[in-house]
Every structure is written in C-alpha cells, then in structure tokens.
Write a protein that holds these residues in place. Structure first.
Motif, PDB file in Angstrom:
ATOM      1  N   HIS A   2       0.826  -1.210   0.000  1.00  0.00           N
ATOM      2  CA  HIS A   2       0.000   0.000   0.000  1.00  0.00           C
ATOM      3  C   HIS A   2       0.861   1.261   0.000  1.00  0.00           C
ATOM      4  O   HIS A   2       0.619   2.186  -0.789  1.00  0.00           O
ATOM      5  CB  HIS A   2      -0.927  -0.014   1.223  1.00  0.00           C
ATOM      6  N   ILE A   3       1.896   1.311   0.864  1.00  0.00           N
ATOM      7  CA  ILE A   3       2.676   2.549   0.962  1.00  0.00           C
ATOM      8  C   ILE A   3       3.777   2.643  -0.092  1.00  0.00           C
ATOM      9  O   ILE A   3       4.219   3.740  -0.445  1.00  0.00           O
ATOM     10  CB  ILE A   3       3.300   2.707   2.372  1.00  0.00           C
ATOM     11  N   HIS A   4       4.208   1.488  -0.602  1.00  0.00           N
ATOM     12  CA  HIS A   4       5.381   1.465  -1.478  1.00  0.00           C
ATOM     13  C   HIS A   4       5.007   1.132  -2.921  1.00  0.00           C
ATOM     14  O   HIS A   4       5.800   1.359  -3.836  1.00  0.00           O
ATOM     15  CB  HIS A   4       6.377   0.428  -0.944  1.00  0.00           C
ATOM     16  N   HIS A   5       3.813   0.566  -3.103  1.00  0.00           N
ATOM     17  CA  HIS A   5       3.406   0.149  -4.446  1.00  0.00           C
ATOM     18  C   HIS A   5       2.007   0.707  -4.726  1.00  0.00           C
ATOM     19  O   HIS A   5       1.761   1.876  -4.429  1.00  0.00           O
ATOM     20  CB  HIS A   5       3.479  -1.387  -4.539  1.00  0.00           C
ATOM     21  N   GLN A   6       1.074  -0.071  -5.227  1.00  0.00           N
ATOM     22  CA  GLN A   6      -0.188   0.492  -5.695  1.00  0.00           C
ATOM     23  C   GLN A   6      -1.431  -0.083  -5.026  1.00  0.00           C
ATOM     24  O   GLN A   6      -2.559   0.231  -5.421  1.00  0.00           O
ATOM     25  CB  GLN A   6      -0.306   0.268  -7.218  1.00  0.00           C
ATOM     26  N   LEU A   7      -1.285  -0.945  -4.029  1.00  0.00           N
ATOM     27  CA  LEU A   7      -2.439  -1.545  -3.383  1.00  0.00           C
ATOM     28  C   LEU A   7      -3.275  -0.464  -2.701  1.00  0.00           C
ATOM     29  O   LEU A   7      -2.742   0.355  -1.944  1.00  0.00           O
ATOM     30  CB  LEU A   7      -1.981  -2.586  -2.350  1.00  0.00           C
ATOM     31  N   THR A   8      -4.581  -0.464  -2.924  1.00  0.00           N
ATOM     32  CA  THR A   8      -5.437   0.571  -2.342  1.00  0.00           C
ATOM     33  C   THR A   8      -5.668   0.315  -0.857  1.00  0.00           C
ATOM     34  O   THR A   8      -5.538  -0.819  -0.380  1.00  0.00           O
ATOM     35  CB  THR A   8      -6.810   0.617  -3.044  1.00  0.00           C
ATOM     36  N   GLY A   9      -6.042   1.362  -0.152  1.00  0.00           N
ATOM     37  CA  GLY A   9      -6.359   1.222   1.264  1.00  0.00           C
ATOM     38  C   GLY A   9      -7.519   0.284   1.490  1.00  0.00           C
ATOM     39  O   GLY A   9      -7.544  -0.478   2.471  1.00  0.00           O
ATOM     40  N   GLU A  10      -8.490   0.302   0.595  1.00  0.00           N
ATOM     41  CA  GLU A  10      -9.652  -0.583   0.730  1.00  0.00           C
ATOM     42  C   GLU A  10      -9.238  -2.047   0.602  1.00  0.00           C
ATOM     43  O   GLU A  10      -9.672  -2.902   1.393  1.00  0.00           O
ATOM     44  CB  GLU A  10     -10.691  -0.238  -0.334  1.00  0.00           C
ATOM     45  N   GLU A  11      -8.387  -2.336  -0.368  1.00  0.00           N
ATOM     46  CA  GLU A  11      -7.942  -3.715  -0.531  1.00  0.00           C
ATOM     47  C   GLU A  11      -7.045  -4.143   0.633  1.00  0.00           C
ATOM     48  O   GLU A  11      -7.098  -5.297   1.074  1.00  0.00           O
ATOM     49  CB  GLU A  11      -7.233  -3.890  -1.876  1.00  0.00           C
ATOM     50  N   ALA A  71       8.345  -9.173  -3.079  1.00  0.00           N
ATOM     51  CA  ALA A  71       7.267  -9.216  -4.069  1.00  0.00           C
ATOM     52  C   ALA A  71       6.088  -8.501  -3.422  1.00  0.00           C
ATOM     53  O   ALA A  71       5.710  -8.819  -2.295  1.00  0.00           O
ATOM     54  CB  ALA A  71       6.902 -10.654  -4.411  1.00  0.00           C
ATOM     55  N   LEU A  72       5.518  -7.497  -4.106  1.00  0.00           N
ATOM     56  CA  LEU A  72       4.450  -6.689  -3.518  1.00  0.00           C
ATOM     57  C   LEU A  72       3.263  -6.609  -4.460  1.00  0.00           C
ATOM     58  O   LEU A  72       3.398  -6.679  -5.682  1.00  0.00           O
ATOM     59  CB  LEU A  72       4.961  -5.275  -3.197  1.00  0.00           C
ATOM     60  N   LEU A  73       2.082  -6.461  -3.867  1.00  0.00           N
ATOM     61  CA  LEU A  73       0.835  -6.437  -4.626  1.00  0.00           C
ATOM     62  C   LEU A  73       0.581  -5.059  -5.227  1.00  0.00           C
ATOM     63  O   LEU A  73       0.735  -4.038  -4.545  1.00  0.00           O
ATOM     64  CB  LEU A  73      -0.343  -6.811  -3.721  1.00  0.00           C
ATOM     65  N   SER A  74       0.156  -5.052  -6.484  1.00  0.00           N
ATOM     66  CA  SER A  74      -0.379  -3.821  -7.074  1.00  0.00           C
ATOM     67  C   SER A  74      -1.894  -3.782  -6.901  1.00  0.00           C
ATOM     68  O   SER A  74      -2.509  -2.718  -6.922  1.00  0.00           O
ATOM     69  CB  SER A  74      -0.007  -3.716  -8.550  1.00  0.00           C
ATOM     70  N   ALA A  75      -2.478  -4.961  -6.729  1.00  0.00           N
ATOM     71  CA  ALA A  75      -3.912  -5.119  -6.457  1.00  0.00           C
ATOM     72  C   ALA A  75      -4.103  -6.569  -6.034  1.00  0.00           C
ATOM     73  O   ALA A  75      -3.214  -7.403  -6.241  1.00  0.00           O
ATOM     74  CB  ALA A  75      -4.756  -4.810  -7.699  1.00  0.00           C
ATOM     75  N   ILE A  76      -5.230  -6.889  -5.431  1.00  0.00           N
ATOM     76  CA  ILE A  76      -5.506  -8.282  -5.127  1.00  0.00           C
ATOM     77  C   ILE A  76      -5.618  -9.040  -6.445  1.00  0.00           C
ATOM     78  O   ILE A  76      -6.435  -8.706  -7.303  1.00  0.00           O
ATOM     79  CB  ILE A  76      -6.803  -8.428  -4.303  1.00  0.00           C
ATOM     80  N   GLY A  77      -4.757 -10.018  -6.625  1.00  0.00           N
ATOM     81  CA  GLY A  77      -4.721 -10.784  -7.863  1.00  0.00           C
ATOM     82  C   GLY A  77      -3.588 -10.394  -8.784  1.00  0.00           C
ATOM     83  O   GLY A  77      -3.385 -11.023  -9.828  1.00  0.00           O
ATOM     84  N   ASN A  78      -2.807  -9.359  -8.407  1.00  0.00           N
ATOM     85  CA  ASN A  78      -1.677  -8.924  -9.228  1.00  0.00           C
ATOM     86  C   ASN A  78      -0.486  -8.614  -8.331  1.00  0.00           C
ATOM     87  O   ASN A  78      -0.624  -7.943  -7.300  1.00  0.00           O
ATOM     88  CB  ASN A  78      -2.042  -7.673 -10.032  1.00  0.00           C
ATOM     89  N   CYS A  79       0.699  -9.080  -8.757  1.00  0.00           N
ATOM     90  CA  CYS A  79       1.883  -8.942  -7.916  1.00  0.00           C
ATOM     91  C   CYS A  79       3.092  -8.595  -8.781  1.00  0.00           C
ATOM     92  O   CYS A  79       3.230  -9.085  -9.904  1.00  0.00           O
ATOM     93  CB  CYS A  79       2.134 -10.251  -7.173  1.00  0.00           C
TER      94      CYS A  79
END
Length: 353
Positions: free
Chosen positions: A271-280, A323-331
């Motif tokens: 979330h803080i370092h990549h693109q995962l949203t706060g909601e996810e 390895a970090l998430l950009s969204a749930i289902g994408n890494c």
C-alpha cells in the motif's frame, strides 16, 4: 481429476494411489526407500502401503518431525542410511510427509550419488499446494530457511486429500496461508473463495486450483529468474518471523501462521510502497486476522528480524527484496524496501492488537 503437467512430471490427484502403483510397476527400480517423519510413519505411511500390495521389498528411513530438524545433520543421517541399505543410482526415494520431509528428502535424493529419482507424497495441505510443484529442495542453515538446496524436479507427485484427515485443525489452517497467497498474487476471485473456505472441510477442487496457479508460475520461470519471485509474497518478513519464533524462549509458529503475519506486513508495504489501495489492504487484513491469531512481538526484536531478512535469497547488493501487490490478484517482484519501511510495517502490525 486430470493430472496437472509440470516441468517434466505430473501431479496426480488420487486418494487410492492408482497412478503410484502404475509408476512403480513401470519404473523397474532396483530399490525403493520411503522417507517419513515420526508422525507420517505412524499415520500416513500405512495408508499409502495399504494401496500398494504388490510392493513387497522396500526400506523406510524415519526422521524427526519439525522445521528445527530440517538441517544438514539430518541429511547426513539420510545419506548414511541410503549407503547402509545399499542404495544405487537406480533407486527411488518416496517422500511421505509435509514440507520438511519433501524439502529435505528431495534434497537428500537430488545430491546422493549426484542424484537419484524421487517422488513426493505430500501429506499436509501446505505441502500439497506448495511443495508439490516447483522442484525446490533444501534445508535450513545458520538460522536461515532453505538457504542450502537445489532445483531438482521429482519424477511425479501424488496428492491424496484423504491424508489430510490425519491433521489437526491448526495444521490445516497453516496450510491455508499458501492457498490464500496464491489468490492474492494471481486470482482475486480465488482469494475471496479461499478466505471463506478456511472455515469448511478442504475440498479437492480448492487444492487443484491452488496447484494450478503455482504451476502456471513455475513452468514459466523454473529457476526463479523473474515471475516465480511473486511466490515469495509474504515470505520475506514471514520467514524472518518464523525463524525468530523458534529461538529459545519464544512461542514457535507454524509456517503458515508466520506467512499470515508476513502477508499482513507486506500488504501494508504494498500500500505505501506500491499500488495496493487502502480498501484492498483492509480487506486482506480483515480476512487474515479472522484466520490467524495475532502474534505479539516487541520492538526490541526488530534488529534481529532485519538481520535475518538481510540473509534472504531474494536480496541484491545488500538490499532487501520483496514481491508486492499492485492489487488483489496482481503482484510485482524485484522491489526493494528500506529497513525503515520494514520497521514501519512491523509497527503497523503491532498496532493491530
């Protein structure tokens, strides 16, 4: 179910081991050796042998259970037993157990006489969805998980969901960490299904899809040069927590419990370092904390945890890789995070209590 084709071998799903019977009949092996730990020797090996009435000549090598025994000293014991029993290069090793047995047994076989054939019969949910594909073998060394090992493919993998009936609930829940991870890195709908499935009996279709996801990744990148690194999501911090929990005076965690911890921390970093949203991020945290109990850790442990992470295989030039998430289902992979940000992630977890 149709077998899943991996890198030069197949993963079979069969509670009655019909494909294992065929494999042994066609293999013409000079000797057969089972490797099992004390638990699987008592609870699982008899069920496997009951389905192999034609197998009359075999030897069993028994090892102590537990991650703390997945080390080079136990490998030396396995190699010695293989020598004592007269194993030659046309021998077969059948590993019957969880990740400790399949990792260490595979490593012992892959190095004995420069490599003899082995197959895996994973007996835990964790080993069925994780160790069943990929060809990683290894042992822990110097307090670092899986730091010594090889990439060696088994000749086959045989999965029986019936063997999961030998597990207690904690072991099953531990295995769900890898199931959930596969959804997080590759398949959002599967992640949502996995979170709910943790409260119900495990079904073969769930295991099958998890193996499919991992197999899609490892067949694309068998030697972890690129895409396969996404399978490490949750493991940089998770492995450090697992190693730390095993130190004298601490409360030992199972692998999946530690990876649950790691996935929360690494979702925060996503979330803080990549693109995962706060909601996810909140969705992931809520799901994981329902399944895995909070593990208390003090700030005084942070330097030791960072020191463990600095020995991780994914690092480059002293930088800690994630390895970090950009969204749930994408890494994404090959992302590097500062020690300060890692401490922030650990602090984030602490504040969830």
């Amino acid at each position: 179910m149709q077998p899943i084709k991996s890198n030069g071998y197949s993963v079979y799903f069969d509670d009655h081991f019909g494909e294992l019977k065929t494999f042994l009949a066609e293999g013409s092996y000079s000797r057969v050796f089972f490797i099992a730990d004390r638990n699987t020797y008592e609870k699982c090996l008899p069920a496997v042998l009951a389905e192999l009435p034609d197998l009359q000549q075999y030897d069993v090598i028994e090892v102590d259970p537990g991650e703390e025994n997945k080390n080079i000293d136990f490998c030396i014991g396995i190699w010695q037993m293989l020598l004592d029993f007269g194993a030659d290069r046309n021998s077969l090793v059948i590993n019957v157990g969880g990740g400790v047995v399949t990792d260490m047994g595979g490593f012992a076989a892959s190095t004995f006489k420069r490599g003899i054939d082995f197959v895996q019969v994973p007996t835990t949910l964790l080993s069925q969805v994780d160790a069943s594909v990929g060809g990683k073998t290894g042992v822990d060394f110097g307090g670092v998980k899986n730091i010594i090992g090889t990439f060696t493919q088994p000749k086959a993998v045989f999965i029986s969901t019936a063997l999961l009936g030998t597990l207690d609930r904690r072991q099953v829940i531990s295995g769900f960490a890898e199931v959930i991870k596969h959804g997080l890195i590759r398949d959002k709908a599967y992640f949502e299904k996995a979170i709910e499935a943790a409260y119900r009996p495990v079904d073969t279709a769930l295991i099958y899809r998890s193996v499919e996801i991992k197999n899609e990744v490892v067949t694309t990148d068998p030697f972890e040069k690129g895409l396969r690194k996404i399978l490490n999501f949750g493991h940089t911090i998770g492995h450090a927590i697992e190693s730390y929990s095993m130190l004298p005076g601490n409360s030992p965690l199972l692998h999946g419990e530690a990876i649950g911890f790691g996935m929360i921390c690494e979702s925060y970093l996503s979330h803080i370092h990549h693109q995962l949203t706060g909601e996810e991020l909140n969705t992931i945290i809520a799901g994981l904390l329902r399944i895995y109990p909070y593990y208390p850790i003090e700030a005084t442990a942070y330097p030791e945890l960072i020191a463990i992470m600095l020995n991780d295989k994914k690092n480059t030039n002293g930088k800690i890789g994630f390895a970090l998430l950009s969204a749930i289902g994408n890494c994404a992979y090959n992302l590097y995070v500062s020690e300060r940000e890692i401490v922030d992630a650990l602090e984030f977890y602490r504040e969830l209590r």
